[in-house]
Design a protein around this motif. Structure first.
Motif, mmCIF file in Angstrom:
data_model
loop_
_atom_site.group_PDB
_atom_site.id
_atom_site.type_symbol
_atom_site.label_atom_id
_atom_site.label_comp_id
_atom_site.label_asym_id
_atom_site.label_seq_id
_atom_site.Cartn_x
_atom_site.Cartn_y
_atom_site.Cartn_z
ATOM 1 N N ALA A 1 -29.430 -114.680 4.024
ATOM 2 C CA ALA A 1 -30.435 -115.536 3.440
ATOM 3 C C ALA A 1 -31.004 -114.713 1.687
ATOM 4 C CB ALA A 1 -31.211 -116.198 3.798
ATOM 5 N N TRP A 2 -31.267 -113.166 2.163
ATOM 6 C CA TRP A 2 -31.684 -112.620 1.186
ATOM 7 C C TRP A 2 -30.743 -111.877 0.216
ATOM 8 C CZ3 TRP A 2 -28.821 -108.079 -0.523
ATOM 9 C CH2 TRP A 2 -27.586 -107.948 0.392
ATOM 10 N N ARG A 3 -29.576 -112.447 0.070
ATOM 11 C CA ARG A 3 -28.369 -112.265 -0.808
ATOM 12 C C ARG A 3 -28.576 -113.346 -2.060
ATOM 13 N NH1 ARG A 3 -24.705 -108.940 -0.586
ATOM 14 N NH2 ARG A 3 -23.986 -107.317 0.982
ATOM 15 N N ASP A 4 -29.137 -114.435 -1.136
ATOM 16 C CA ASP A 4 -29.727 -115.704 -2.601
ATOM 17 C C ASP A 4 -30.791 -115.765 -3.232
ATOM 18 O OD1 ASP A 4 -26.902 -116.361 -2.090
ATOM 19 O OD2 ASP A 4 -27.861 -117.560 -0.196
ATOM 20 N N MET A 5 -31.843 -114.627 -2.667
ATOM 21 C CA MET A 5 -33.550 -114.760 -3.718
ATOM 22 C C MET A 5 -32.953 -113.550 -4.526
ATOM 23 S SD MET A 5 -34.609 -114.008 0.645
ATOM 24 C CE MET A 5 -36.809 -113.225 -0.240
ATOM 25 N N ARG A 6 -34.191 -113.816 -4.943
ATOM 26 C CA ARG A 6 -34.422 -112.933 -5.970
ATOM 27 C C ARG A 6 -34.954 -111.806 -6.669
ATOM 28 N NH1 ARG A 6 -36.131 -118.232 -6.948
ATOM 29 N NH2 ARG A 6 -34.680 -119.542 -8.289
ATOM 30 N N ILE A 7 -34.912 -110.970 -7.084
ATOM 31 C CA ILE A 7 -35.920 -109.448 -6.403
ATOM 32 C C ILE A 7 -37.324 -109.693 -6.620
ATOM 33 C CG2 ILE A 7 -35.435 -107.616 -7.849
ATOM 34 C CD1 ILE A 7 -32.628 -107.139 -8.081
ATOM 35 N N SER A 8 -37.192 -110.626 -7.806
ATOM 36 C CA SER A 8 -38.918 -110.889 -7.481
ATOM 37 C C SER A 8 -39.616 -111.797 -6.715
ATOM 38 C CB SER A 8 -38.852 -111.414 -9.037
ATOM 39 O OG SER A 8 -38.720 -112.862 -9.145
ATOM 40 N N SER A 9 -39.000 -111.874 -5.662
ATOM 41 C CA SER A 9 -39.346 -112.265 -5.140
ATOM 42 C C SER A 9 -39.077 -111.936 -3.109
ATOM 43 C CB SER A 9 -38.477 -114.270 -4.164
ATOM 44 O OG SER A 9 -38.084 -115.079 -4.922
ATOM 45 N N MET A 10 -38.450 -110.920 -4.218
ATOM 46 C CA MET A 10 -38.451 -109.736 -2.604
ATOM 47 C C MET A 10 -39.372 -109.083 -2.602
ATOM 48 S SD MET A 10 -34.249 -109.242 -1.463
ATOM 49 C CE MET A 10 -33.834 -109.427 -2.476
ATOM 50 N N THR A 11 -39.723 -108.692 -4.135
ATOM 51 C CA THR A 11 -41.227 -107.690 -4.433
ATOM 52 C C THR A 11 -42.645 -108.513 -3.804
ATOM 53 O OG1 THR A 11 -40.012 -107.389 -6.661
ATOM 54 C CG2 THR A 11 -42.160 -107.043 -6.283
ATOM 55 N N PHE B 1 -32.539 -104.373 -0.485
ATOM 56 C CA PHE B 1 -31.760 -105.414 -0.671
ATOM 57 C C PHE B 1 -32.150 -105.039 -2.177
ATOM 58 C CE2 PHE B 1 -33.219 -107.874 3.464
ATOM 59 C CZ PHE B 1 -31.619 -107.267 4.537
ATOM 60 N N CYS B 2 -32.585 -105.222 -2.417
ATOM 61 C CA CYS B 2 -33.064 -104.534 -3.935
ATOM 62 C C CYS B 2 -32.007 -104.215 -4.606
ATOM 63 C CB CYS B 2 -34.388 -104.598 -4.657
ATOM 64 S SG CYS B 2 -35.975 -106.396 -3.961
ATOM 65 N N LEU B 3 -32.351 -102.750 -4.010
ATOM 66 C CA LEU B 3 -31.073 -101.921 -4.858
ATOM 67 C C LEU B 3 -29.770 -102.259 -4.506
ATOM 68 C CD1 LEU B 3 -32.849 -98.292 -3.419
ATOM 69 C CD2 LEU B 3 -32.385 -99.387 -5.854
ATOM 70 N N ILE B 4 -29.560 -102.958 -3.502
ATOM 71 C CA ILE B 4 -27.511 -103.713 -3.091
ATOM 72 C C ILE B 4 -27.920 -104.410 -4.098
ATOM 73 C CG2 ILE B 4 -26.429 -104.740 -1.905
ATOM 74 C CD1 ILE B 4 -27.606 -103.330 0.419
ATOM 75 N N LYS B 5 -28.694 -105.384 -4.935
ATOM 76 C CA LYS B 5 -28.630 -106.798 -5.725
ATOM 77 C C LYS B 5 -28.268 -106.422 -7.458
ATOM 78 C CE LYS B 5 -30.510 -111.045 -4.772
ATOM 79 N NZ LYS B 5 -28.974 -111.443 -4.912
ATOM 80 N N PHE B 6 -29.653 -104.614 -7.543
ATOM 81 C CA PHE B 6 -29.372 -104.277 -9.020
ATOM 82 C C PHE B 6 -27.977 -103.586 -9.154
ATOM 83 C CE2 PHE B 6 -33.543 -103.354 -8.801
ATOM 84 C CZ PHE B 6 -34.112 -103.578 -10.209
ATOM 85 N N LYS B 7 -27.068 -102.904 -8.070
ATOM 86 C CA LYS B 7 -25.898 -103.203 -8.367
ATOM 87 C C LYS B 7 -25.222 -103.770 -8.662
ATOM 88 C CE LYS B 7 -22.559 -100.010 -5.593
ATOM 89 N NZ LYS B 7 -22.456 -99.400 -4.388
ATOM 90 N N GLU B 8 -24.834 -104.794 -7.721
ATOM 91 C CA GLU B 8 -24.065 -105.887 -7.787
ATOM 92 C C GLU B 8 -24.399 -106.813 -9.148
ATOM 93 O OE1 GLU B 8 -25.512 -108.559 -4.869
ATOM 94 O OE2 GLU B 8 -23.554 -107.807 -3.747
ATOM 95 N N GLU B 9 -25.514 -106.210 -9.648
ATOM 96 C CA GLU B 9 -25.721 -106.507 -10.632
ATOM 97 C C GLU B 9 -25.201 -106.275 -11.997
ATOM 98 O OE1 GLU B 9 -30.338 -108.053 -11.733
ATOM 99 O OE2 GLU B 9 -30.271 -108.865 -10.024
ATOM 100 N N LYS B 10 -25.653 -104.910 -11.774
ATOM 101 C CA LYS B 10 -25.004 -103.482 -13.184
ATOM 102 C C LYS B 10 -23.449 -104.249 -13.006
ATOM 103 C CE LYS B 10 -28.011 -100.749 -12.941
ATOM 104 N NZ LYS B 10 -28.375 -98.524 -12.546
#
Length: 194
Positions: A128-138, A177-186
């Motif tokens: 489910a973390w893959r559908d979360m926002r980085i701000s929510s995980m923060t 998870f946040c760093l994985i999502k940053f990489k995906e966004e880039k």
């Protein structure tokens, strides 16, 4: 528990993030030694808090004045969580200095234990973390920090809750998870620019 024979995409990405974090941990230990051994767990919790609070502040303001990006703060959270888990495992030891090989083994042991927790949670929650926002995980990291502080204020005694180790592990995983999502966004931004 039955493990899949091949690592999942998440595990591959997780290990890539951890590899970078561990390389930085090793370099800092060469520069500073194991000076972090003097820190008590509440001090480590406060270091994690400072980093998470800066991330949230930058997210809220949409700007920053210090050059270091928030990705570096997530790396700091990961390494401080691992240091806290190592400290917790060495509670009964007064030893201050360790060889690079010993430190590497301590680091890897905490990563493997935390990765196993991730596998179990991903199985139950379906990533489910893959559908979360980085701000929510923060926000979740900050909540886990406040939970940890409360447990520390209660001298580690809990009535029905997990202890500080589980909270450090959750913070570590959310930061990965946040760093994985940053990489995906880039990667998505680069693909759109082409």
């Amino acid at each position: 528990m039955i493990k899949d024979s091949a690592p999942s995409q998440t595990e591959i990405e997780y290990r890539q993030v951890i590899s970078y974090c561990k390389a930085l941990f090793d370099k800092k230990n060469k520069d500073y030694g194991t000076s972090w051994r003097i820190l008590r767990l509440p001090s480590l919790t406060d270091q994690i808090f400072i980093k998470a609070q800066r991330i949230r502040s930058i997210q809220d303001k949409g700007a920053q004045r210090i050059e270091d990006g928030i990705e570096g703060e997530f790396i700091g959270i990961i390494n401080y969580c691992i240091i806290a888990l190592i400290q917790k495992s060495l509670e009964s030891s007064d030893q201050m200095e360790f060889t690079p090989e010993e430190l590497s083994a301590f680091y890897d042991q905490q990563v493997e234990t935390t990765l196993e927790l991730l596998r179990n949670k991903n199985h139950d929650y379906g990533e489910a973390w893959r559908d979360m926002r980085i701000s929510s995980m923060t926000d979740l990291i900050l909540m886990k920090i406040f939970r940890t502080k409360q447990i520390e204020n209660n001298q580690g005694v809990t009535l029905v809750s997990e202890g500080v180790e589980a909270n450090y592990q959750d913070m570590l995983n959310y930061a990965v998870f946040c760093l994985i999502k940053f990489k995906e966004e880039k990667q998505m931004q680069m693909a759109q620019q082409q």
